[in-house]
Every structure is written in C-alpha cells, then in structure tokens.
Design a protein around this motif. Sequence first.
Motif: not given
Length: 232
Positions: A193-211
């Motif tokens: 989960l830690s890895r998933e959160i960091k990856n999401a934050v690092h890619s926040v410009e390319n994903i939906q905020v809801r993700d």
Amino acid sequence: MDHLLGKKINIDWDKQGYEGVVESTIKKYNAMIHTQSAVHCMVELARQNKIDPDKIVSIDAEVFQLAFDFAGGGLYGVDKIIRIKEQADHSLPYLLAVALLDGDVTPAQFKADRIIKPDVQSLLKKVSVRPNHEYTELYPGKMPAKITVTLQHGKVIEHDVQDYPGLASHPFTWEDAVEKFDRLVAGRIDEELSREIKNAVHSVENIQVRDLMTLLGTVKAGRATPASSNAA
C-alpha cells in the motif's frame, strides 16, 4: 471560500497565477513552522559532531524574532516545565534538546514517556534562545538560525543555517518527501500500500484524484499492516 469568509471573493482564475503553490512551506519536522530552521540546524550539528550530552554546559540559539516570540520565550513566553505535547512542540528548549539527543523530531519525540525522560528534561534547562535582528530582516524569504553548544573545558561547537528543506528557498525534493512519508507510515501500513500511494502521488498529473483518494481511504478502512490485514 465565500462561505468561510462571509463575503464574495472575486478571482479571475483565467488570469490568476499559481505561484503561491511553489512558494508554500512544508514542515520537515514535527514542530511549529517557525521552529523548523532551528531544529534543522540542531539536527545537522548533532549529525556532524559526536557530542556527549553529559558534557554540555549550555546551548545557545539565535533565531528570527517570530521564532523567539512564539517558541523561545519572547512575546508569548515559554513553558518552564514541559510535560505534554502541546507544551513541547511550541518550546524551542525542548525541541533543540530532543533534536540533539535523538537526531530528529518526529511524533515519537512527543510521546509522553519521551517528554518526561530525565535526559531531555535536564538538557532543555541548558538551552537559551535570543532573537537576532539580522535574521529577522531576512525573514520570511529566509529563516536563519544559529546554534552554539558549549562543552566542558571550554570547547565550543557552532552551526548555522539559512533555511531548511521545505522552505521555498530550499524546496523538498521527491526523495525528501518519500523519506518523510516512509518514516511516518512505518508500522502503520503495509509495504504494498505504501508503494501504491507513492506511485499515485508521483503520477498525480496523469491519474484521477479519486484514484489517490481511494488508496488513502483503504488506510482509514483498516488496510494497515500485514497483521491487521490478516486479522480482517
């Protein structure tokens, strides 16, 4: 914003810049914002020098006026007896003492049993804080601080900083953010989960905020550590 202030705020978002975002300040340490540079100065000093706390005669801190007023004994005074977190995180004597002893200031430094330990209680009484006019003139663009540690037999160790990681003049790097995140969530969420959160934050410009919010919601829902997951 209109609701919070009780009046209409007219902003032309097509013309309004977003410079405020990159000029914002991030706390590196678990303490009030005005103390960050002084704490950082002490952490660096402690890392660069092997100091026996029992041989310390005095610790002198020079800071800008607001840091002195809010946490050093100036305009708003300072608690002489530190027993609880709400006192400790607004006391430069406590913050500098525990930073020297522990090499960091995180939530762990504000646990009740840490605050009342004799080592930090004794050392904080040797800390004095005073304002430096030149430092005040540089604030808020810079947040200078200087720490002077005097040891037995007259040995003096000094260190000064102009800012700290997190100030606009010294912005957090991605590595800084990851290091702080990992330190704060250790033992609270599992590595996946830690890895998933960091990856999401690092890619926040390319994903939906809801993700991202969905991932954060799993923490609240109880997906914390492998042990807690198994228990569920």
